[in-house]
Write a protein that holds these residues in place. Structure first.
Motif, short mmCIF file in Angstrom:
data_model
loop_
_atom_site.label_atom_id
_atom_site.label_comp_id
_atom_site.label_asym_id
_atom_site.label_seq_id
_atom_site.Cartn_x
_atom_site.Cartn_y
_atom_site.Cartn_z
N HIS A 236 -6.94 5.57 3.73
CA HIS A 236 -7.74 4.79 4.85
C HIS A 236 -7.02 3.87 4.80
O HIS A 236 -6.41 2.65 5.90
CB HIS A 236 -9.00 5.25 4.64
CG HIS A 236 -9.65 5.32 5.91
ND1 HIS A 236 -10.26 4.43 6.28
CD2 HIS A 236 -9.68 5.76 7.17
CE1 HIS A 236 -10.61 4.60 7.47
NE2 HIS A 236 -10.72 5.55 7.81
N CYS A 237 -7.42 2.61 3.30
CA CYS A 237 -7.62 1.09 3.93
C CYS A 237 -6.20 0.36 3.62
O CYS A 237 -6.63 -0.21 4.15
CB CYS A 237 -8.44 0.63 2.47
SG CYS A 237 -9.99 0.78 2.80
N GLN B 20 -8.08 -0.30 -4.29
CA GLN B 20 -9.56 -0.06 -3.87
C GLN B 20 -9.62 0.49 -5.16
O GLN B 20 -8.93 0.98 -5.83
CB GLN B 20 -9.92 0.33 -2.92
CG GLN B 20 -9.09 -0.25 -1.71
CD GLN B 20 -9.83 -1.58 -1.03
OE1 GLN B 20 -10.98 -2.21 -2.04
NE2 GLN B 20 -9.45 -1.95 -0.18
N GLN C 244 -14.77 0.32 -0.19
CA GLN C 244 -14.84 -0.41 1.04
C GLN C 244 -14.71 0.52 1.68
O GLN C 244 -15.50 0.47 2.98
CB GLN C 244 -13.39 -0.53 0.88
CG GLN C 244 -12.87 -1.41 1.65
CD GLN C 244 -13.82 -2.62 1.46
OE1 GLN C 244 -13.97 -3.00 0.49
NE2 GLN C 244 -13.97 -3.95 2.72
N CYS C 245 -14.88 1.63 2.27
CA CYS C 245 -14.61 2.85 3.23
C CYS C 245 -15.02 3.94 3.28
O CYS C 245 -15.50 4.59 4.27
CB CYS C 245 -13.31 3.02 3.54
SG CYS C 245 -12.13 3.97 3.12
N CYS D 242 -13.54 5.74 -2.08
CA CYS D 242 -13.61 4.53 -2.16
C CYS D 242 -14.66 3.87 -1.55
O CYS D 242 -15.20 3.64 -0.54
CB CYS D 242 -12.11 4.37 -0.88
SG CYS D 242 -11.99 2.60 -0.28
N CYS E 26 -6.05 3.57 -1.66
CA CYS E 26 -6.87 4.49 -0.64
C CYS E 26 -5.78 4.25 0.75
O CYS E 26 -5.27 3.18 0.78
CB CYS E 26 -8.09 3.68 -0.05
SG CYS E 26 -8.70 4.23 1.25
ZN LIG Z 1 -10.74 2.69 1.50
#
Ligand SMILES: [Zn+2]
Length: 197
Positions: free
Chosen positions: A16-17, A21, A49-50, A47, A14
Motif C-alpha cells: 500500500h505504501c 516499513q 504507517q498505513c 503496516c 508494504c
Molecule cells: Zn503501509
C-alpha cells in the motif's frame, strides 16, 4: 520456521505504501483478494504507517487454507432418509458421532477413487432395494479436493450422476461396515476416529 507472536515487529515492503516499513503482528480479519470471503482473527503483519496488512506469515497459511476450503463449492446431493441413517449408524459403529459423517464420506470417496476394482462394485450396489426411496434429505460435502475426487470416482465407477455416485458410496459403506463388518477399512477408521477424539 520462525513463529511470530502478537506484538512482534518486522520490516516489510508494504504494497500500500510501496516502501519499506515496520509491520507489527496483530490478529485481523482478512478478506480474500477475490472478495469471496473473509479469514477471521488470523495473525498478520500490519503496516505501522498505513494500518494495512503487509505480511502473511507462514504460520497463518493453514488458517487461510482452511477458510479457503470452506469457501470452495460443496458437493450437494439429495438422498433418501434411510441413507443418512446408514451413515449415522456407521459413524457410531466406528466410535464417532454424526459429526464424523462428512469425514467418513470423504475418506471413502478418496479411497474408492484410487481403487478401480472397488469403484466398479458401486454400480451393482445401486441395483439393490436400499438404493430406492424418495430423496428428501440433503447431504453436503465441503473440502478442497472433494469435487475433484467425486469427478474422478465417477469416471472409475462409470456413473455420470453425482447423486447416484453418492448413494453408491453410502451403500458401499453400509456393505463394508454394517453388513460385512470388514476388518479393513473398519479398523483403520476406528483408530482414525479415536485419534481425532
Ligand atoms: Zn503501509
Amino acid at each position: 520456521m520462525k513463529i511470530f507472536k502478537v506484538g512482534d515487529t518486522q520490516k516489510a515492503i508494504c504494497s500500500h505504501c510501496q516502501s519499506l516499513q515496520t509491520a507489527t503482528y496483530q490478529l485481523r480479519d482478512v478478506p480474500f483478494s477475490d472478495g469471496s470471503g473473509i479469514v477471521k482473527n488470523v495473525l498478520v503483519g500490519v503496516c505501522n504507517q498505513c494500518d494495512q496488512v503487509a505480511l502473511l506469515p507462514h504460520q497463518s497459511t493453514p488458517a487461510v487454507r482452511r477458510e479457503l476450503d470452506t469457501a470452495r463449492k460443496p458437493v450437494e446431493s439429495r438422498i433418501p432418509a434411510h441413507m443418512l441413517d446408514i451413515l449415522s449408524l456407521a459413524s457410531y459403529e466406528l466410535g464417532g458421532s454424526t459429526d464424523f459423517i462428512p469425514t467418513l464420506m470423504k475418506y471413502y470417496i478418496h479411497r474408492l477413487a484410487a481403487d478401480q476394482n472397488a469403484a466398479g462394485k458401486i454400480t451393482s450396489l445401486l441395483g439393490s432395494d436400499l438404493a430406492k426411496g424418495k430423496a428428501d434429505k440433503r447431504l453436503s460435502l465441503k473440502g478442497r479436493k472433494i469435487s475433484e475426487e467425486v469427478e474422478l470416482l465417477k469416471v472409475r465407477a462409470h456413473i455420470s450422476n453425482t447423486t447416484d455416485l453418492i448413494k453408491g458410496v453410502i451403500l458401499k459403506i453400509n456393505d463394508d461396515i454394517l453388513v460385512k463388518k470388514r476388518a479393513q477399512p473398519t479398523n483403520a477408521l476406528k483408530s482414525f476416529v479415536a485419534s481425532i477424539g
